[in-house]
Motif scaffolding. Sequence first.
Motif, PDB file in Angstrom:
ATOM      1  N   ALA A  89       0.825  -1.213   0.000  1.00 14.06           N
ATOM      2  CA  ALA A  89       0.000   0.000   0.000  1.00 14.06           C
ATOM      3  C   ALA A  89       0.854   1.257   0.000  1.00 14.06           C
ATOM      4  CB  ALA A  89      -0.923  -0.005   1.218  1.00 14.06           C
ATOM      5  N   GLY A  90       1.960   1.240   0.728  1.00 12.73           N
ATOM      6  CA  GLY A  90       2.821   2.418   0.831  1.00 12.73           C
ATOM      7  C   GLY A  90       3.777   2.608  -0.323  1.00 12.73           C
ATOM      8  N   GLY A  91       3.762   1.689  -1.277  1.00 13.08           N
ATOM      9  CA  GLY A  91       4.627   1.832  -2.445  1.00 13.08           C
ATOM     10  C   GLY A  91       6.034   1.290  -2.250  1.00 13.08           C
ATOM     11  N   VAL A  92       6.307   0.669  -1.098  1.00 15.94           N
ATOM     12  CA  VAL A  92       7.658   0.147  -0.841  1.00 15.94           C
ATOM     13  C   VAL A  92       7.966  -1.011  -1.783  1.00 15.94           C
ATOM     14  CG1 VAL A  92       9.204  -0.849   0.881  1.00 15.94           C
ATOM     15  CG2 VAL A  92       7.469   0.830   1.581  1.00 15.94           C
ATOM     16  N   VAL A  93       7.101  -2.025  -1.778  1.00 17.20           N
ATOM     17  CA  VAL A  93       7.314  -3.181  -2.642  1.00 17.20           C
ATOM     18  C   VAL A  93       7.204  -2.800  -4.118  1.00 17.20           C
ATOM     19  CG1 VAL A  93       6.392  -5.450  -3.300  1.00 17.20           C
ATOM     20  CG2 VAL A  93       6.646  -4.850  -0.875  1.00 17.20           C
ATOM     21  N   ASP A 232       1.652   4.221 -13.050  1.00 13.43           N
ATOM     22  CA  ASP A 232       0.296   4.760 -13.079  1.00 13.43           C
ATOM     23  C   ASP A 232      -0.444   4.526 -11.767  1.00 13.43           C
ATOM     24  OD1 ASP A 232       0.593   5.682 -15.637  1.00 13.43           O
ATOM     25  OD2 ASP A 232      -0.309   3.904 -16.583  1.00 13.43           O
ATOM     26  N   THR A 233      -0.096   3.427 -11.077  1.00 12.17           N
ATOM     27  CA  THR A 233      -0.842   3.036  -9.871  1.00 12.17           C
ATOM     28  C   THR A 233      -0.247   3.612  -8.599  1.00 12.17           C
ATOM     29  OG1 THR A 233      -1.370   0.951 -11.002  1.00 12.17           O
ATOM     30  CG2 THR A 233      -1.819   1.051  -8.623  1.00 12.17           C
ATOM     31  N   PHE A 234       1.101   3.772  -8.574  1.00  7.96           N
ATOM     32  CA  PHE A 234       1.795   4.196  -7.356  1.00  7.96           C
ATOM     33  C   PHE A 234       2.697   5.390  -7.623  1.00  7.96           C
ATOM     34  CE2 PHE A 234       0.938  -0.326  -6.798  1.00  7.96           C
ATOM     35  CZ  PHE A 234       0.423  -0.373  -5.514  1.00  7.96           C
ATOM     36  N   ASN A 235       2.978   6.097  -6.558  1.00  7.15           N
ATOM     37  CA  ASN A 235       3.996   7.138  -6.597  1.00  7.15           C
ATOM     38  C   ASN A 235       5.341   6.448  -6.376  1.00  7.15           C
ATOM     39  OD1 ASN A 235       5.617   9.387  -6.360  1.00  7.15           O
ATOM     40  ND2 ASN A 235       4.792  10.043  -4.391  1.00  7.15           N
ATOM     41  N   ILE A 236       6.101   6.270  -7.436  1.00  6.69           N
ATOM     42  CA  ILE A 236       7.376   5.542  -7.379  1.00  6.69           C
ATOM     43  C   ILE A 236       8.526   6.543  -7.229  1.00  6.69           C
ATOM     44  CG2 ILE A 236       8.929   3.969  -8.589  1.00  6.69           C
ATOM     45  CD1 ILE A 236       6.365   2.605  -7.824  1.00  6.69           C
ATOM     46  N   GLN A 237       9.157   6.531  -6.085  1.00  3.50           N
ATOM     47  CA  GLN A 237      10.338   7.359  -5.820  1.00  3.50           C
ATOM     48  C   GLN A 237      11.319   6.537  -4.990  1.00  3.50           C
ATOM     49  OE1 GLN A 237      10.645  10.281  -7.195  1.00  3.50           O
ATOM     50  NE2 GLN A 237       8.513  10.674  -7.833  1.00  3.50           N
ATOM     51  N   ILE A 238      12.587   6.869  -5.096  1.00  2.26           N
ATOM     52  CA  ILE A 238      13.599   6.055  -4.428  1.00  2.26           C
ATOM     53  C   ILE A 238      13.439   6.068  -2.914  1.00  2.26           C
ATOM     54  CG2 ILE A 238      15.314   7.907  -4.268  1.00  2.26           C
ATOM     55  CD1 ILE A 238      15.941   4.138  -4.970  1.00  2.26           C
ATOM     56  N   TRP A 239      12.926   7.186  -2.360  1.00  2.00           N
ATOM     57  CA  TRP A 239      12.793   7.258  -0.896  1.00  2.00           C
ATOM     58  C   TRP A 239      11.633   6.404  -0.376  1.00  2.00           C
ATOM     59  CZ3 TRP A 239      12.385  11.814  -3.897  1.00  2.00           C
ATOM     60  CH2 TRP A 239      11.069  12.260  -4.112  1.00  2.00           C
ATOM     61  N   MET A 240      10.868   5.817  -1.272  1.00  2.00           N
ATOM     62  CA  MET A 240       9.804   4.909  -0.838  1.00  2.00           C
ATOM     63  C   MET A 240      10.363   3.682  -0.123  1.00  2.00           C
ATOM     64  SD  MET A 240       7.043   6.380  -1.579  1.00  2.00           S
ATOM     65  CE  MET A 240       6.707   7.877  -2.499  1.00  2.00           C
ATOM     66  N   PHE A 275       2.308   9.419   0.861  1.00  2.00           N
ATOM     67  CA  PHE A 275       2.829   9.412  -0.514  1.00  2.00           C
ATOM     68  C   PHE A 275       1.893   8.776  -1.532  1.00  2.00           C
ATOM     69  CE2 PHE A 275       6.704   9.309   2.195  1.00  2.00           C
ATOM     70  CZ  PHE A 275       7.228  10.543   1.842  1.00  2.00           C
ATOM     71  N   GLN A 276       0.976   7.896  -1.084  1.00  4.96           N
ATOM     72  CA  GLN A 276       0.099   7.222  -2.044  1.00  4.96           C
ATOM     73  C   GLN A 276      -1.331   7.736  -1.997  1.00  4.96           C
ATOM     74  OE1 GLN A 276       1.690   5.418  -4.135  1.00  4.96           O
ATOM     75  NE2 GLN A 276       3.595   5.331  -2.954  1.00  4.96           N
TER      76      GLN A 276
END
Length: 470
Positions: A89-93, A232-240, A275-276
Amino acid sequence: MKSVRLPTILEIVCTLGLFLVIVFSFTAFFDLPIQLALFISWFLVILLGFKLGYRYEELQKAITTGISNGLEAILILVAVGALIGTWIAGGVVPTLIYYGLEFIHPSIFLLATLIVCSITSLATGTSWGTVGTAGIAMMAIGEGLGMPLPLVAGAVLSGAYFGDKLSPLSDSTVLAASLSKVEVIAHVRAMLYLDIPAYLITAILFTVAGFIYGGNNTDLEKVEFLKLALLDTFNIQIWMVTPAIFVIVMLAMKKPSVPSIAIGALLGAIWAVVFQGMNVPDAVGTAYNGFSINTGVEFMDKLLNRGGIEGMLGSVAVIIFGLGFGGLLEHLGVLKVIISKFHSFLTSAGNVTLSTIIVAFFANVFGCAMYVSLILTPKIMGESYDNLHIDRRVLARNTEVGGTLTSGMIPWTDNGIFMAGILGVSTFAYVPFMWLSFVSIALAIIYGYTGKCIWYVKQKQGEGQIQQTF
């Protein structure tokens, strides 16, 4: 008061034979839950206990004692379930998957999977935590690259168990060493003589497999589609990936596993809100219910809809029933009786090594948990090593090889249930690719029969002196 006795071999064979019949028939023929098979098997052993002269109260205490020995594993399992749900959910994976697809070349993917999971497991000391974090990311990347998932699972598990066996932070490493009466660092050093060559052979095998499967089979359009779908589905950033770094650092600093993983899960929920764009109740709810999304793309939904404590409850039940079953067997002295019949065979380092691995494996089969194997095997086999003056570092090493490395091979053990559930691949599908386990077992047996890397203890002038033979 009625006296108790040890079971006979015939009684043991009948009881354990019925156990295997029940387990296999429930899972292979009747499509019934394995939890029910294990629960019914309790009463098989309880009936044997009655015949041996035990009271029900004693047998129930054996069940609860067995369960208590594995409670930490259950707590870790629950925490990992929460962590997986919030990390998706948090975009980590998704971030780990995205950058893996971006930078890992298909031909070296399997080798990279082995190395990444090895490093994570060495740093954290937990194969379960490794599989639940780095492992699910590598499985998703492998699926995106068109790799056979059982093969990817084999690479994940080979790396996870390699680090688990060598990390001084690992509970299995500490347990095998302490019950074998060996210092943990001495045990780790002894493991290196086996694990380094086994790891190099395994790395070569996965490298060759990677070049075979990572060339023509790679669907680059599917890879690009998956990357775009993630963006498109997640906010992908390195700090995730900050929550992942936090958990690894905490575990590497030898902080308790359960609170470290639980805080990591909390960070995942915070990341989902900040973030998401999820609302707070939904973000927190993923810790229990798991992450759920309907993108309209079957592949994406299958990849992301997982995790949560609720999804782990079936595995928790298996572990509870399995630990209780193992506790009953230990209380009745079943494995001790079996090994007593082979004392005449235990006359050389090779025979003792082979027997230790077999005992540890069957302790997993009938004890249904790695902890049962690591607890029982040194107790049962220790005297045989002492009689041959073999240093107990060899006992600890062989216990790990037969206990830790085979624990994920059996569908009804704690490890087998956890690994299959997390990786989404059945136990029997990934077992042929647990190459580190098979290579390590083969090397341990070769060492035993050739005398290589076997250490003996000799007494000189009233002092213990270790003689090493290579």
